[in-house]
Design a protein around this motif. Structure first.
Motif, PDB file in Angstrom:
ATOM      1  N   ALA A 190      41.826  37.924  81.575  1.00 52.43           N
ATOM      2  CA  ALA A 190      40.453  38.446  81.507  1.00 52.43           C
ATOM      3  C   ALA A 190      39.525  37.368  82.039  1.00 52.43           C
ATOM      4  N   GLU A 191      38.404  37.812  82.600  1.00 51.86           N
ATOM      5  CA  GLU A 191      37.419  36.867  83.126  1.00 51.86           C
ATOM      6  C   GLU A 191      36.272  36.724  82.135  1.00 51.86           C
ATOM      7  N   ALA A 192      35.897  35.475  81.866  1.00 56.06           N
ATOM      8  CA  ALA A 192      34.762  35.216  80.971  1.00 56.06           C
ATOM      9  C   ALA A 192      33.478  35.202  81.795  1.00 56.06           C
ATOM     10  N   ILE A 248      37.510  31.265  83.821  1.00 53.12           N
ATOM     11  CA  ILE A 248      36.117  30.826  83.718  1.00 53.12           C
ATOM     12  C   ILE A 248      35.587  30.593  85.131  1.00 53.12           C
ATOM     13  N   ASN A 249      34.346  30.980  85.386  1.00 55.07           N
ATOM     14  CA  ASN A 249      33.746  30.720  86.702  1.00 55.07           C
ATOM     15  C   ASN A 249      33.244  29.280  86.758  1.00 55.07           C
ATOM     16  N   ILE A 250      33.622  28.578  87.814  1.00 52.44           N
ATOM     17  CA  ILE A 250      33.200  27.181  87.962  1.00 52.44           C
ATOM     18  C   ILE A 250      32.313  27.076  89.206  1.00 52.44           C
ATOM     19  N   PHE A 277      40.522  28.914  86.376  1.00 53.23           N
ATOM     20  CA  PHE A 277      39.181  28.660  86.913  1.00 53.23           C
ATOM     21  C   PHE A 277      38.990  29.517  88.159  1.00 53.23           C
ATOM     22  N   GLU A 278      37.859  30.198  88.246  1.00 52.31           N
ATOM     23  CA  GLU A 278      37.518  30.944  89.457  1.00 52.31           C
ATOM     24  C   GLU A 278      36.519  30.117  90.256  1.00 52.31           C
ATOM     25  N   ILE A 279      36.859  29.852  91.517  1.00 61.01           N
ATOM     26  CA  ILE A 279      35.948  29.084  92.378  1.00 61.01           C
ATOM     27  C   ILE A 279      35.758  29.875  93.677  1.00 61.01           C
ATOM     28  N   ILE A 307      40.619  32.133  93.764  1.00 60.70           N
ATOM     29  CA  ILE A 307      39.510  32.080  94.728  1.00 60.70           C
ATOM     30  C   ILE A 307      38.688  33.353  94.555  1.00 60.70           C
ATOM     31  N   ASP A 308      37.416  33.162  94.173  1.00 59.37           N
ATOM     32  CA  ASP A 308      36.531  34.284  93.817  1.00 59.37           C
ATOM     33  C   ASP A 308      35.775  34.765  95.058  1.00 59.37           C
ATOM     34  N   ASP A 309      35.358  36.010  95.031  1.00 62.54           N
ATOM     35  CA  ASP A 309      34.457  36.565  96.058  1.00 62.54           C
ATOM     36  C   ASP A 309      34.972  36.341  97.472  1.00 62.54           C
ATOM     37  N   LEU A 328      43.851  35.338  94.639  1.00 59.85           N
ATOM     38  CA  LEU A 328      42.747  35.531  95.577  1.00 59.85           C
ATOM     39  C   LEU A 328      42.014  36.801  95.167  1.00 59.85           C
ATOM     40  N   LYS A 329      40.721  36.673  94.880  1.00 64.01           N
ATOM     41  CA  LYS A 329      39.953  37.848  94.444  1.00 64.01           C
ATOM     42  C   LYS A 329      39.117  38.364  95.611  1.00 64.01           C
ATOM     43  N   ILE A 330      39.396  39.586  96.017  1.00 69.37           N
ATOM     44  CA  ILE A 330      38.644  40.175  97.132  1.00 69.37           C
ATOM     45  C   ILE A 330      37.262  40.572  96.623  1.00 69.37           C
TER      46      ILE A 330
HETATM   47 MG    MG Z   1      34.322  35.461  88.941  1.00 64.65          MG
END
Ligand code: MG
Ligand code: C2E
Ligand code: MG
Length: 428
Positions: A190-192, A248-250, A277-279, A307-309, A328-330
């Protein structure tokens, strides 16, 4: 929304001593049941009855019917939290049933609202926040209000001072949005997503305060708070039999901040929590050498890097190959338009193939429709995240969601099963 009565000028509101403006969306929560009980024609009268009663409870508000089930109210107030009192009054007023052709009808309401300082209102942001709050309220089973925060220079400084205190006072809260593994039909992580429960403004969303936190050098303290909270929540989840990895988003600027890296590693190393960590790619491009080195340090501490976005910023295949990333997050921009654009399916498909060639798993964010979900499944996307499955929710709701275990219901084929899963969540 275009049928809404205008609020009038912001400066006038300040002059009358009512410096806040509010947009409250009221929805008939049990419309489906009432339509079954009353028939279509009489059910169509309900919005009119609701708006009349709202008008009596809030005589100074401008009230407009914006559909069979929704009524919008615009009003002003002297305090940022003035909406709470109105919601309580409306709740009370609607305890009394209506009489429709000798039939007693009890209408249940869902409330979603937005507030903003009257002197500086972004109308679109206000409407968007009220709609987002209403959507959240539908699953949270309580009224939700969001604050629209303006960004003039002095507001930024004031906000920074308040945020500084908010971190110490535990006014921040994490909402969790599950990521579902498509083939396993399981919530694996899950993403915080951080929110700020502001004492007078209501719930402030991250896009309204993260830029301030970055600009005013509070982002390191805020993120360390987030890591501490996520470690405690992960432990709590694991103790209840749901050992999910929490992401967690960093922010990019932290990847070159050695003090932050040291403190983050000390926190994670001192716990046995499963974290990620999402970066974003853009954050790596800023200072690639130190970002890549620090990401490797995080990875060595057992933190999964995502890797976010992906696709939203500058993409560099050269860096992508060097990052110790496992996911990898599209970006949701490509996903939300997946079924309406000719180009986006090609981009998504080639991104999935590229990520798999680099031995990364692919997450599609912003999955809102069954059609997008079906297409992503066929394309071989590994995980999905989005409003179709769940909005970000507070920890107790995430726990309840996992306890119910509906996503584990076996299905005859992956597409049907997943559709069933998503549908059952939306009804919950
Ligand atoms: Mg994110
Ligand atoms: P993000 O990391 O890309 O998070 C995804 C955003 O998309 C979240 O917005 C989420 O609520 C929203 N979203 C999720 N599913 C859907 C969907 O199906 N459709 C649409 N249209 N949107 C969806 P949110 O919570 O407002 O967060 C916005 C951004 O704020 C995040 O984008 C992230 O970049 C940042 N953020 C949130 N929490 C933190 C944090 O703790 N630290 C830092 N540095 N940034 C954070
Ligand atoms: Mg994202």
């Amino acid at each position: 929304m275009d049928k809404l009565a205008p609020f009038g000028g912001g400066t006038a509101a300040v002059a009358t001593g009512e410096p806040f403006r509010f947009q409250l969306l009221v929805e008939i929560a049990n419309f489906g049941d009432l339509r079954r009980q009353l028939g279509c024609q009489r059910a169509d009268l309900l919005a009119g009855l609701v708006s009349e009663r709202i008008g009596r409870v809030m005589p100074t508000a401008s009230v407009a019917i914006i559909g069979r089930t929704q009524i919008a109210c615009g009003f002003r107030g002297s305090r940022g939290d003035a909406m709470d009192g109105h919601i309580v009054a409306l709740d009370k007023a609607f305890e009394r049933p209506f009489t429709l052709d000798d039939q007693s009808v009890t209408i249940l309401l869902t409330f979603g609202g937005a507030s903003a300082p009257a002197a500086n209102v972004d109308e679109v942001a206000m409407v968007e926040q009220a709609e987002a709050a209403l959507a959240e309220a539908r699953t949270a089973y309580r009224a939700v209000t969001h604050a629209v925060v303006p960004r003039t220079a002095s507001d930024t400084l004031r906000l920074a001072r308040e945020l500084d205190q908010a971190i110490d006072r535990d006014e921040l809260v994490l909402h969790y949005q599950p990521k579902v593994h498509v083939r396993r039909q399981e919530i694996t992580s899950a993403e915080a997503l951080v929110r700020w429960r502001h004492p007078t403004r209501g719930l402030v969303m991250p896009n309204d305060f993260i830029p301030v936190a970055e600009e005013c050098h509070l982002i390191d303290r805020m993120t360390l708070w987030t890591i501490r909270r996520a470690i405690a929540d992960q432990r709590d989840l694991a103790a209840r039999g749901h050992d999910l990895r929490l992401f967690i988003n960093i922010a990019g600027q932290l990847l070159a901040d050695t003090a932050f890296v040291r403190e983050a590693c000390a926190l994670v190393g001192g716990s046995d929590a499963k974290l990620g960590f999402e970066i974003t790619e853009t954050s790596v491009i800023r200072d690639p050498a130190s970002a890549i080195a620090n990401l490797q340090i995080f990875a060595d501490f057992g933190i999964t890097i995502a890797i976010d976005d992906y696709g939203a910023g500058l993409s560099s295949l050269a860096y992508l190959k060097q990052l110790p990333a496992r996911e990898l997050k599209i970006d949701k921009l490509f996903v939300t338009q997946l079924t309406s654009s000719n180009r986006d399916p090609l981009i998504v498909r080639s991104t999935i193939d590229l990520a798999h060639a680099l031995e990364m798993e692919v997450v599609a964010e912003g999955v809102e429709t069954h059609a997008a979900l079906a297409l992503l499944t066929v394309m071989g996307c590994d995980m999905v995240q989005g409003f179709l499955i769940s909005r970000p929710v507070v920890l107790p709701s995430l726990i309840q969601y996992l306890d119910e275990g509906r996503h584990r219901v076996p299905a005859p084929d992956p597409l049907a099963g997943f559709g069933g899963f998503a549908a059952s969540r939306r009804q919950a």
